[in-house]
Design a protein around this motif. Structure first.
Motif, short mmCIF file in Angstrom:
data_model
loop_
_atom_site.label_atom_id
_atom_site.label_comp_id
_atom_site.label_asym_id
_atom_site.label_seq_id
_atom_site.Cartn_x
_atom_site.Cartn_y
_atom_site.Cartn_z
N ILE A 261 40.39 -0.50 -22.72
CA ILE A 261 40.93 -1.80 -23.12
C ILE A 261 41.32 -2.63 -21.90
O ILE A 261 41.05 -3.83 -21.82
CB ILE A 261 42.13 -1.60 -24.06
N LYS A 262 41.92 -1.97 -20.93
CA LYS A 262 42.33 -2.66 -19.71
C LYS A 262 41.13 -3.27 -19.00
O LYS A 262 41.17 -4.41 -18.53
CB LYS A 262 43.06 -1.68 -18.79
N ASN A 263 40.02 -2.51 -18.91
CA ASN A 263 38.82 -3.03 -18.26
C ASN A 263 38.27 -4.24 -18.98
O ASN A 263 37.79 -5.20 -18.36
CB ASN A 263 37.75 -1.94 -18.19
N ALA A 264 38.35 -4.22 -20.33
CA ALA A 264 37.77 -5.31 -21.12
C ALA A 264 38.60 -6.58 -21.08
O ALA A 264 38.06 -7.68 -20.98
CB ALA A 264 37.58 -4.84 -22.57
N PHE A 265 39.93 -6.44 -21.14
CA PHE A 265 40.76 -7.62 -21.37
C PHE A 265 41.74 -7.96 -20.24
O PHE A 265 42.28 -9.06 -20.22
CB PHE A 265 41.56 -7.44 -22.67
N ILE A 266 41.98 -7.04 -19.32
CA ILE A 266 43.00 -7.30 -18.30
C ILE A 266 42.39 -7.34 -16.90
O ILE A 266 42.41 -8.37 -16.23
CB ILE A 266 44.12 -6.24 -18.37
N GLU A 267 41.85 -6.24 -16.46
CA GLU A 267 41.32 -6.17 -15.10
C GLU A 267 40.16 -5.19 -15.06
O GLU A 267 40.28 -4.06 -15.55
CB GLU A 267 42.41 -5.72 -14.13
N ALA A 268 39.04 -5.63 -14.49
CA ALA A 268 37.86 -4.77 -14.43
C ALA A 268 38.11 -3.58 -13.51
O ALA A 268 38.69 -3.72 -12.43
CB ALA A 268 36.66 -5.58 -13.93
N LEU A 269 37.66 -2.42 -13.95
CA LEU A 269 37.74 -1.23 -13.09
C LEU A 269 36.75 -1.36 -11.94
O LEU A 269 35.64 -1.89 -12.10
CB LEU A 269 37.42 0.03 -13.90
N MET A 270 37.13 -0.88 -10.78
CA MET A 270 36.27 -0.97 -9.61
C MET A 270 35.16 0.08 -9.69
O MET A 270 35.44 1.26 -9.99
CB MET A 270 37.08 -0.78 -8.34
N PRO A 271 33.91 -0.29 -9.41
CA PRO A 271 32.81 0.68 -9.42
C PRO A 271 32.79 1.51 -8.14
O PRO A 271 31.90 1.40 -7.30
CB PRO A 271 31.58 -0.23 -9.53
N SER A 272 33.78 2.35 -8.01
CA SER A 272 33.90 3.21 -6.83
C SER A 272 34.90 4.30 -7.14
O SER A 272 35.64 4.22 -8.14
CB SER A 272 34.35 2.40 -5.61
N VAL A 273 34.94 5.32 -6.31
CA VAL A 273 35.97 6.34 -6.47
C VAL A 273 37.31 5.75 -6.06
O VAL A 273 37.37 4.82 -5.25
CB VAL A 273 35.65 7.60 -5.64
N ASP A 274 38.40 6.27 -6.61
CA ASP A 274 39.72 5.70 -6.39
C ASP A 274 40.47 6.31 -5.22
O ASP A 274 41.52 5.81 -4.83
CB ASP A 274 40.57 5.87 -7.66
N HIS A 275 39.95 7.42 -4.69
CA HIS A 275 40.59 8.12 -3.58
C HIS A 275 42.06 8.45 -3.90
O HIS A 275 42.95 8.27 -3.09
CB HIS A 275 40.51 7.29 -2.30
N GLN A 276 42.26 8.96 -5.12
CA GLN A 276 43.61 9.31 -5.57
C GLN A 276 43.79 10.82 -5.78
O GLN A 276 44.88 11.27 -6.11
CB GLN A 276 43.94 8.58 -6.87
N ILE A 277 42.71 11.59 -5.60
CA ILE A 277 42.77 13.03 -5.84
C ILE A 277 42.54 13.76 -4.51
O ILE A 277 41.62 13.42 -3.76
CB ILE A 277 41.71 13.46 -6.86
N ASN A 278 43.37 14.75 -4.24
CA ASN A 278 43.18 15.60 -3.07
C ASN A 278 43.60 17.03 -3.41
O ASN A 278 43.98 17.31 -4.56
CB ASN A 278 43.94 15.06 -1.85
N ILE A 279 43.56 17.92 -2.45
CA ILE A 279 43.81 19.33 -2.72
C ILE A 279 45.25 19.58 -3.18
O ILE A 279 45.54 20.63 -3.79
CB ILE A 279 43.48 20.18 -1.48
N ASP A 280 46.16 18.64 -2.95
CA ASP A 280 47.53 18.80 -3.43
C ASP A 280 47.72 18.32 -4.87
O ASP A 280 48.76 18.60 -5.48
CB ASP A 280 48.50 18.03 -2.52
N SER A 281 46.74 17.59 -5.42
CA SER A 281 46.88 17.02 -6.77
C SER A 281 47.08 18.05 -7.87
O SER A 281 47.84 17.80 -8.82
CB SER A 281 45.66 16.14 -7.10
N PRO A 282 46.42 19.23 -7.84
CA PRO A 282 46.65 20.20 -8.91
C PRO A 282 48.10 20.63 -9.05
O PRO A 282 48.52 21.11 -10.12
CB PRO A 282 45.76 21.39 -8.51
N LYS A 283 48.91 20.49 -8.00
CA LYS A 283 50.32 20.85 -8.10
C LYS A 283 51.06 19.94 -9.07
O LYS A 283 52.14 20.30 -9.57
CB LYS A 283 50.98 20.76 -6.72
N GLU A 284 50.49 18.76 -9.37
CA GLU A 284 51.13 17.79 -10.25
C GLU A 284 50.87 18.08 -11.73
O GLU A 284 51.46 17.45 -12.60
CB GLU A 284 50.64 16.38 -9.93
#
Length: 376
Positions: free
Chosen positions: A342-365
């Motif tokens: 819904i956000k992509n359609a009506f608010i802000e388009a998602l970027m066609p790229s990886v977000d660089h938000q995941i790393n080896i420490d992310s599974p701890k979350e």
């Protein structure tokens, strides 16, 4: 007389030594000539008696000078235990198994494996995750049987991965082609002391688009430990119409597909996402004028929903699907995926790229959030 006897004895000893050396050399030559045939017979006997599989090798070449041998025209089929029918699973023009000399100079005796034009085939009803995992483990064990050294480097040149469903109309046959895959330092002969000492890079062609993948990992870890980034860009959707018709009962006239993903795993937990993006999608085209009324009505509904969810500026339908959990329990954050759509359609388009938000420490979350869907 004594001198003559000594000379004769000496000549006799030299002749005997020459004869022994010549005999040994002759035996080595004969052994070298017979060795490929002996190894080929052993290999084919082994492949013919595998539990659940049947395979053969057309020819084997041995290069003793570089510590290598090659399997030529090697195939491995899956065998149905009930009917005995065979289904294609793996085939390769040439598999080269050799000593990795770079690691040998570091004091490690490990191997290198190179596949030339391999093809890995998954078929319907045999491609469930459990079956894929079982096939992968069986295949790894087979490689261990054929490769006496631990494989430290692995390369695929001009490979392909196919999925086939012959029970549909039309038959579904989709593939990644011209794949080049390189995995290095799998036995950690270099970069010791690092958490993710091994790496894998892959590129492939995907229906006019490209797949790129990069992963750092600990191949020796007891549980999966890796940090992965993958992208598919520019895949031409009309080339996948057999898939859409078989499973969705509609086709598309134009559009491109992209997929962006990051995943990391550590300590038995994982976290990541997949972000599919469809650009310029049109379901109804001039080729659909001859379709029946109900088919055209169905495709009109699909196109109307697509138009509703399309971001007008970016001309794309997209969402971001977070996935996390522990191995053996997959958690898909469905409501987050709906919100991103819904956000992509009506608010802000998602970027066609990886977000660089995941790393080896992310599974701890990963904490096991409530209100999530857990598929079987």
């Amino acid at each position: 007389m004594n001198r003559d006897n000594q000379r004769s004895t000496k000549n006799f000893k030299w002749k005997r030594a020459y004869s022994i050396v010549a005999g040994i050399a002759l035996l080595l030559i004969v052994f070298r000539l017979l060795l490929p045939t002996m190894v080929l017979r052993y290999a084919n006997n082994t492949l013919a008696n595998l539990d659940g599989y049947y395979g053969q090798v057309a020819d084997i070449d041995i290069a003793l000078y570089r510590g290598a041998y090659q399997l030529n025209q090697f195939y491995l089929n899956k065998v149905d235990s009930a009917s005995g029918d065979q289904a294609q699973f793996f085939r390769v023009n040439r598999a080269d198994l050799s000593i990795e000399w770079r690691s040998l100079f570091r004091g490690a005796l490990v191997g290198e494996l190179v596949f030339e034009s391999p093809e890995l085939i998954f078929t319907k009803d045999k491609a469930e995750l459990d079956a894929v995992a079982r096939d992968t483990n069986d295949f790894r064990q087979l490689l261990r049987d054929f490769m006496p050294l631990r494989v430290n480097r692995f390369e695929v040149r001009n490979g392909s991965i196919r999925y086939i469903d012959s029970n549909t109309s039309p038959i579904v046959d989709i593939a990644l082609e011209k794949a080049h895959i390189v995995a290095e330092n799998l036995k950690n002969t270099a970069r010791k002391g690092e958490k993710l000492p091994s790496n894998l890079q892959a590129e492939a062609q995907a229906y006019g688009g490209t797949l790129t993948l990069y992963m750092e990992l600990d191949a020796l870890a007891r549980r999966p430990t890796f940090d992965l980034t993958a992208e598919i860009e520019g895949a031409n959707l009309p080339e996948l119409n057999d898939f859409f018709i078989a499973y969705g009962k509609f086709d598309v006239s134009q559009g491109t597909f992209g997929l962006y993903s990051e995943f990391a795993a550590d300590g038995g937990r994982y976290k990541g996402y997949v972000k599919p993006i469809i650009k310029g999608l049109e379901v109804m085209g001039t080729e659909d004028r001859k379709d029946g009324f109900f088919q055209r009505a169905k495709e009109a509904v699909v196109e109307a929903v697509t138009q509703l969810l399309e971001n007008p500026k970016a001309e794309q339908v997209a969402t971001r699907v977070p996935i996390e959990g522990s191995f053996g329990e997959t958690n898909v954050l469905v409501w987050e995926a709906v919100w991103q759509l819904i956000k992509n359609a009506f608010i802000e388009a998602l970027m066609p790229s990886v977000d660089h938000q995941i790393n080896i420490d992310s599974p701890k979350e990963v904490t096991g959030r409530q209100g999530i869907f857990k598929p079987d």
